[in-house]
Scaffold this motif. Structure first.
Motif, PDB file in Angstrom:
ATOM      1  N   ILE A 167      -4.654   3.683   8.635  1.00 10.69           N
ATOM      2  CA  ILE A 167      -4.388   5.114   8.477  1.00 10.69           C
ATOM      3  C   ILE A 167      -3.221   5.350   7.528  1.00 10.69           C
ATOM      4  O   ILE A 167      -3.299   6.145   6.590  1.00 10.69           O
ATOM      5  N   SER A 168      -2.096   4.659   7.769  1.00  7.39           N
ATOM      6  CA  SER A 168      -0.938   4.840   6.901  1.00  7.39           C
ATOM      7  C   SER A 168      -1.210   4.308   5.494  1.00  7.39           C
ATOM      8  O   SER A 168      -0.677   4.830   4.506  1.00  7.39           O
ATOM      9  N   ASP A 169      -2.051   3.299   5.392  1.00  3.46           N
ATOM     10  CA  ASP A 169      -2.377   2.738   4.079  1.00  3.46           C
ATOM     11  C   ASP A 169      -3.200   3.729   3.254  1.00  3.46           C
ATOM     12  O   ASP A 169      -2.931   3.928   2.056  1.00  3.46           O
ATOM     13  N   ILE A 170      -4.182   4.351   3.889  1.00 10.36           N
ATOM     14  CA  ILE A 170      -4.991   5.356   3.188  1.00 10.36           C
ATOM     15  C   ILE A 170      -4.118   6.538   2.782  1.00 10.36           C
ATOM     16  O   ILE A 170      -4.230   7.070   1.670  1.00 10.36           O
ATOM     17  N   ALA A 171      -3.209   6.943   3.684  1.00 12.99           N
ATOM     18  CA  ALA A 171      -2.310   8.057   3.370  1.00 12.99           C
ATOM     19  C   ALA A 171      -1.409   7.713   2.193  1.00 12.99           C
ATOM     20  O   ALA A 171      -1.184   8.541   1.298  1.00 12.99           O
ATOM     21  N   GLY A 172      -0.889   6.488   2.160  1.00 14.46           N
ATOM     22  CA  GLY A 172      -0.031   6.070   1.054  1.00 14.46           C
ATOM     23  C   GLY A 172      -0.777   6.045  -0.264  1.00 14.46           C
ATOM     24  O   GLY A 172      -0.248   6.471  -1.305  1.00 14.46           O
ATOM     25  N   ILE A 173      -2.006   5.547  -0.229  1.00 14.87           N
ATOM     26  CA  ILE A 173      -2.811   5.482  -1.458  1.00 14.87           C
ATOM     27  C   ILE A 173      -3.107   6.885  -1.981  1.00 14.87           C
ATOM     28  O   ILE A 173      -2.935   7.178  -3.171  1.00 14.87           O
ATOM     29  N   LEU A 174      -3.543   7.784  -1.083  1.00 18.18           N
ATOM     30  CA  LEU A 174      -3.858   9.153  -1.501  1.00 18.18           C
ATOM     31  C   LEU A 174      -2.619   9.878  -2.012  1.00 18.18           C
ATOM     32  O   LEU A 174      -2.678  10.611  -3.008  1.00 18.18           O
ATOM     33  N   ARG A 175      -1.495   9.675  -1.340  1.00 18.12           N
ATOM     34  CA  ARG A 175      -0.262  10.352  -1.764  1.00 18.12           C
ATOM     35  C   ARG A 175       0.184   9.857  -3.138  1.00 18.12           C
ATOM     36  O   ARG A 175       0.625  10.641  -3.987  1.00 18.12           O
ATOM     37  N   THR A 230       0.824  -1.219   0.000  1.00 20.03           N
ATOM     38  CA  THR A 230       0.000   0.000   0.000  1.00 20.03           C
ATOM     39  C   THR A 230       0.856   1.266   0.000  1.00 20.03           C
ATOM     40  O   THR A 230       0.373   2.328   0.404  1.00 20.03           O
ATOM     41  N   SER A 231       2.091   1.182  -0.434  1.00 17.65           N
ATOM     42  CA  SER A 231       2.955   2.361  -0.413  1.00 17.65           C
ATOM     43  C   SER A 231       2.553   3.343  -1.511  1.00 17.65           C
ATOM     44  O   SER A 231       1.941   2.976  -2.515  1.00 17.65           O
ATOM     45  N   SER A 232       2.927   4.618  -1.303  1.00 19.80           N
ATOM     46  CA  SER A 232       2.608   5.640  -2.299  1.00 19.80           C
ATOM     47  C   SER A 232       3.335   5.369  -3.613  1.00 19.80           C
ATOM     48  O   SER A 232       2.795   5.633  -4.692  1.00 19.80           O
ATOM     49  N   GLY A 233       4.554   4.812  -3.529  1.00 26.17           N
ATOM     50  CA  GLY A 233       5.292   4.486  -4.747  1.00 26.17           C
ATOM     51  C   GLY A 233       4.594   3.440  -5.582  1.00 26.17           C
ATOM     52  O   GLY A 233       4.549   3.533  -6.819  1.00 26.17           O
ATOM     53  N   THR A 234       4.018   2.440  -4.917  1.00 25.52           N
ATOM     54  CA  THR A 234       3.292   1.390  -5.641  1.00 25.52           C
ATOM     55  C   THR A 234       2.065   1.957  -6.334  1.00 25.52           C
ATOM     56  O   THR A 234       1.801   1.659  -7.508  1.00 25.52           O
ATOM     57  N   PHE A 235       1.319   2.794  -5.645  1.00 21.96           N
ATOM     58  CA  PHE A 235       0.091   3.316  -6.238  1.00 21.96           C
ATOM     59  C   PHE A 235       0.384   4.385  -7.283  1.00 21.96           C
ATOM     60  O   PHE A 235      -0.396   4.562  -8.225  1.00 21.96           O
ATOM     61  N   GLN A 236       1.499   5.090  -7.146  1.00 20.74           N
ATOM     62  CA  GLN A 236       1.891   6.014  -8.206  1.00 20.74           C
ATOM     63  C   GLN A 236       2.259   5.246  -9.470  1.00 20.74           C
ATOM     64  O   GLN A 236       1.857   5.611 -10.578  1.00 20.74           O
ATOM     65  N   ALA A 237       2.997   4.135  -9.286  1.00 19.82           N
ATOM     66  CA  ALA A 237       3.331   3.287 -10.434  1.00 19.82           C
ATOM     67  C   ALA A 237       2.077   2.639 -11.017  1.00 19.82           C
ATOM     68  O   ALA A 237       1.930   2.525 -12.237  1.00 19.82           O
ATOM     69  N   ALA A 238       1.159   2.218 -10.134  1.00 25.89           N
ATOM     70  CA  ALA A 238      -0.082   1.591 -10.603  1.00 25.89           C
ATOM     71  C   ALA A 238      -0.900   2.553 -11.445  1.00 25.89           C
ATOM     72  O   ALA A 238      -1.470   2.173 -12.471  1.00 25.89           O
ATOM     73  N   LEU A 239      -0.961   3.833 -11.020  1.00 22.01           N
ATOM     74  CA  LEU A 239      -1.714   4.831 -11.779  1.00 22.01           C
ATOM     75  C   LEU A 239      -1.111   5.021 -13.167  1.00 22.01           C
ATOM     76  O   LEU A 239      -1.827   5.054 -14.175  1.00 22.01           O
ATOM     77  N   VAL A 240       0.205   5.125 -13.213  1.00 24.42           N
ATOM     78  CA  VAL A 240       0.894   5.316 -14.492  1.00 24.42           C
ATOM     79  C   VAL A 240       0.684   4.110 -15.403  1.00 24.42           C
ATOM     80  O   VAL A 240       0.440   4.260 -16.609  1.00 24.42           O
ATOM     81  N   LEU A 241       0.767   2.906 -14.847  1.00 22.70           N
ATOM     82  CA  LEU A 241       0.639   1.697 -15.653  1.00 22.70           C
ATOM     83  C   LEU A 241      -0.807   1.412 -16.050  1.00 22.70           C
ATOM     84  O   LEU A 241      -1.064   0.744 -17.057  1.00 22.70           O
ATOM     85  N   ALA A 242      -1.760   1.908 -15.255  1.00 26.06           N
ATOM     86  CA  ALA A 242      -3.173   1.671 -15.564  1.00 26.06           C
ATOM     87  C   ALA A 242      -3.676   2.567 -16.679  1.00 26.06           C
ATOM     88  O   ALA A 242      -4.628   2.213 -17.383  1.00 26.06           O
ATOM     89  N   VAL A 243      -3.051   3.743 -16.859  1.00 28.23           N
ATOM     90  CA  VAL A 243      -3.554   4.719 -17.830  1.00 28.23           C
ATOM     91  C   VAL A 243      -3.556   4.184 -19.263  1.00 28.23           C
ATOM     92  O   VAL A 243      -4.590   4.249 -19.944  1.00 28.23           O
ATOM     93  N   PRO A 244      -2.430   3.650 -19.791  1.00 28.05           N
ATOM     94  CA  PRO A 244      -2.503   3.142 -21.176  1.00 28.05           C
ATOM     95  C   PRO A 244      -3.464   1.972 -21.332  1.00 28.05           C
ATOM     96  O   PRO A 244      -4.118   1.833 -22.373  1.00 28.05           O
ATOM     97  N   ILE A 245      -3.572   1.139 -20.292  1.00 27.19           N
ATOM     98  CA  ILE A 245      -4.535   0.035 -20.337  1.00 27.19           C
ATOM     99  C   ILE A 245      -5.960   0.584 -20.375  1.00 27.19           C
ATOM    100  O   ILE A 245      -6.803   0.135 -21.156  1.00 27.19           O
ATOM    101  N   GLY A 246      -6.219   1.586 -19.525  1.00 29.11           N
ATOM    102  CA  GLY A 246      -7.552   2.180 -19.491  1.00 29.11           C
ATOM    103  C   GLY A 246      -7.911   2.884 -20.786  1.00 29.11           C
ATOM    104  O   GLY A 246      -9.057   2.800 -21.253  1.00 29.11           O
TER     105      GLY A 246
END
Length: 432
Positions: free
Chosen positions: A195-203, A39-55
């Motif tokens: 709490i830290s998981d939600i913060a990581g996802i939002l960040r 649930t780190s912010s780095g993982t979700f930032q990478a997930a967002l970038v990788l999901a965009v071309p698929i989407g």
């Protein structure tokens, strides 16, 4: 409030509850496994970038198939978008790359429309041809324009790559979460449960977001509004459900299918542009099958934008997790086991609450028991893998998103409904 509005509100609430449950489960898995990258912010930032071309590829498929045109040529259209974005971007900057990629993808969609709508070619054959044509054309152009002695070669181009973009698109951070001190980063580093998981996802989802990411996310509700809340969208969907009935009501079915398929290609090309923006240049093979995964995300989403977004996010997250931490992928075993366990429990509850008396219902019940048996077996296997495997070989880590694609489609196929005239050959005046 009408019954239809009540159903929409109920679906909206169930969606929010589902998202909350998924975040809770991810937090629980993160605590149990100790893999903070889940649930780190780095993982979700990478997930967002990788999901965009698929989407974006999935949105392209959605536009075409809602109009009754099967488009498995999304991969080839993305390839065209990547090459022309790289070619224009190194000469005139990122705005030119954006326009060139869109136009190149739209041309690919136009070719598909001419073949399928105009000449009645089988949709699958035309799509396969475009998937072969795209890489072939781009390789030919690279050999002509990027060979030794050309200006592009002196700027760093090769047969399989273009020069770097002369300018990059801007990045922004959403003001609600990025102003002032990095509160989300501080909360994420506490590693508190939930709490830290939600913060990581939002960040991860709000910091240093590319301009094209914002555009891609905005295209999802925009597509929903256009296709489900405008007269044009109604005509487009009617062309995919029953073009002969739409024709009898005065809809120009040919024009509608052409517009939908060209838009489909443009969206796929936009997905290719995003890949070029991410790597700052065109690289041969950089689409990596994302056009096909986008098609799978669209099917997973039951040909609707919201479901498509969920599917693209799932595939992007799996891809981002394996890039950030191959060791954290083993935590997916526990996460998958919990999800399957919830699925089995829910199906058992539904079967116990319903009464099946007809032969057809008995057959349906037998199928349900078979699916549940496979799901229960999956729970056992995933739990065993989680408890016995410390680290997956890199080859298995790399194919995780593709395996996930197959598994998700296997489960989702139980409740899918494609447009009735999807892939059907249409000719004006003919009776179906």
């Amino acid at each position: 409030m009408s019954a239809v509005e009540a159903r929409k509100v109920r679906k909206y609430h169930l969606t929010l509850i589902g998202v909350a449950v998924l975040i809770l489960l991810l937090s629980l898995v993160r605590v149990i496994t100790g893999k903070v990258d889940i649930t780190s912010s780095g993982t979700f930032q990478a997930a967002l970038v990788l999901a965009v071309p698929i989407g974006l590829a999935g949105l392209g498929g959605l536009w075409a198939e809602r109009a009754g045109v099967v488009n498995i040529g999304l991969e080839g259209m993305m390839v065209l978008g990547t090459w022309f974005a790289g070619w224009a971007g190194y000469q005139w900057g990122w705005p030119a790359a954006l326009v060139a990629g869109l136009v190149a993808g739209a041309v690919g969609g136009l070719i598909h429309a001419i073949a399928t709508v105009g000449f009645g070619v089988d949709h699958i054959i035309s799509g396969v041809a475009i998937n072969l044509l795209g890489p072939g054309i781009t390789r030919f152009l690279s050999e002509v324009l990027y060979s030794e002695g050309t200006a592009a070669a002196e700027a760093g181009a090769g047969i399989t790559t273009s020069p770097a973009l002369s300018s990059s698109p801007p990045e922004v951070s959403l003001p609600l979460f990025s102003s002032g001190p990095d509160l989300l980063g501080t909360l994420e580093n506490t590693h508190w449960f939930l709490i830290s998981d939600i913060a990581g996802i939002l960040r991860g989802l709000t910091h240093d977001v590319g301009l094209l990411v914002i555009v891609a996310v905005a295209l999802i509700p925009l597509t929903y509004f256009v296709l489900w809340h405008t007269a044009f969208g109604l005509r487009l969907r009617s062309a995919g459900e029953n073009p002969w009935a739409a024709e009898s009501l005065g809809v120009n079915v040919y024009l509608t299918k052409y517009i939908a398929t060209v838009t489909s290609g443009a969206l796929a090309g936009l997905g290719g542009v995003f890949l070029v923006f991410f790597t700052t240049k065109y690289v041969e093979g950089q689409t990596g099958g994302r056009g096909f995964i986008g098609l799978a995300a669209m099917i997973f989403g039951n040909w609707r934008p919201g479901g498509l977004a969920a599917g693209a996010s799932l595939f992007g997250y799996a891809d981002g997790l394996q890039l950030r931490s191959s060791a954290a992928v083993t935590g997916f075993f526990l996460f998958g086991a919990i999800l399957l366990l919830i699925y089995v429990g829910n199906r058992i509850r539904q079967l116990l609450s319903s009464r099946r008396e007809t032969p057809a219902a008995a057959v349906a019940g037998a199928k349900e028991y078979t699916v549940m048996a496979f799901a229960a077996g999956g729970v056992v296997v995933l739990m065993w893998l989680w408890m016995t495997v410390d680290r997956l070989p890199n080859e298995f880590v790399y194919i995780t998103p593709h395996v996930l694609t197959l598994l998700v489609l296997l489960v989702a196929s139980q409740h899918l409904r494609m447009p009735k005239a999807d892939g059907v050959r249409y000719r004006r005046g003919e009776q179906h």
